[in-house]
Enzyme design. Structure first.
Site, short mmCIF file in Angstrom:
data_model
loop_
_atom_site.label_atom_id
_atom_site.label_comp_id
_atom_site.label_asym_id
_atom_site.label_seq_id
_atom_site.Cartn_x
_atom_site.Cartn_y
_atom_site.Cartn_z
N GLY A 12 0.78 -1.23 0.00
CA GLY A 12 0.00 0.00 0.00
C GLY A 12 0.81 1.28 0.00
N HIS A 103 0.11 0.08 -13.65
CA HIS A 103 0.92 -1.12 -13.92
C HIS A 103 2.38 -0.69 -13.96
CE1 HIS A 103 1.56 -5.20 -15.31
NE2 HIS A 103 2.44 -4.70 -16.14
N GLU A 173 5.73 6.13 -9.93
CA GLU A 173 4.33 5.94 -9.54
C GLU A 173 3.90 6.99 -8.54
OE1 GLU A 173 3.60 1.22 -10.18
OE2 GLU A 173 4.28 1.79 -8.19
#
Ligand code: GRF
Length: 192
Positions: A12, A103, A173
């Protein structure tokens, strides 16, 4: 303010960045974290950040409980961040273009069922790629095949291991996913 649900099965770290981003920006609200792994790190992170976490068993998930949780929290936008189960069709239909995934490689290469975590980075290294990156995409009924929203790249270095490459991709990300989610939630042009 639009309410966001984050679906996650693992550590997470992306979920945490997204929660922190919206707590600061106040342009949307992360209303709930939903997981299919009771022991996932994301549960502890959500608790620490004051966000309710809901655990759904595989059975509850298949039985339509995800839709009920999304309804209960008034969710208008769904974010997958390391979520390893397929989203049920009823939820896909209820949230057209309102469910996104990230992804850790440049789709359409290195995607599909079973391609997650370090397996993706191992495959990128084994293929001798010079560039990897991230793909943020809509979700449809096939793994990793929804329309691409945004891609960003990073180099693959000769001395890379799956872990060092994963770290570089993770940084991308963290930098991109919250901002792309924000643009989509607010219905504005991508700002990246
Ligand atoms: C990320 O690399 C994401 O691209 C993939 O799963 C990973 C989740 O990592 N879909 P974390 O749980 O956010 O640390």
């Amino acid at each position: 303010m639009e309410k966001i649900a984050i679906l996650a099965s693992g550590t997470g770290t992306n979920a945490e960045r997204i929660i922190r981003y919206f707590a600061e920006q106040k342009t949307a609200e992360v209303a709930v974290v939903i997981t299919n792994k009771a022991q996932a790190g994301v549960v502890e992170r959500a608790g620490r950040l004051g966000i309710p976490a809901v655990y759904l068993t595989g059975e509850a998930f298949e039985g339509g409980e995800l839709m009920r949780v999304l309804d209960r929290y008034g969710v208008g936008f769904v974010v997958l961040a390391g979520f390893l189960k397929k989203v049920p069709d009823a939820v896909l239909q209820a949230y057209p273009d309102r469910i996104v995934n990230i992804h850790p490689a440049l789709l359409p290469k290195f995607g599909g069922k079973g391609m997650y975590g370090n397996r993706v980075h191992e495959a990128v290294l084994a293929a001798g790629e010079a560039i990897s990156g991230i793909t943020i995409h809509y979700i449809n009924e096939h793994y990793d095949e929804g329309g691409v929203i945004y891609q960003a790249t990073c180099p693959v270095l000769p001395e890379d291991t799956p872990d060092t490459l994963a770290q570089r991709v993770h940084s991308l990300e963290y930098a991109c996913y919250p901002r792309v989610i924000e643009d989509l939630v607010l219905g504005r042009e991508l700002s990246l």
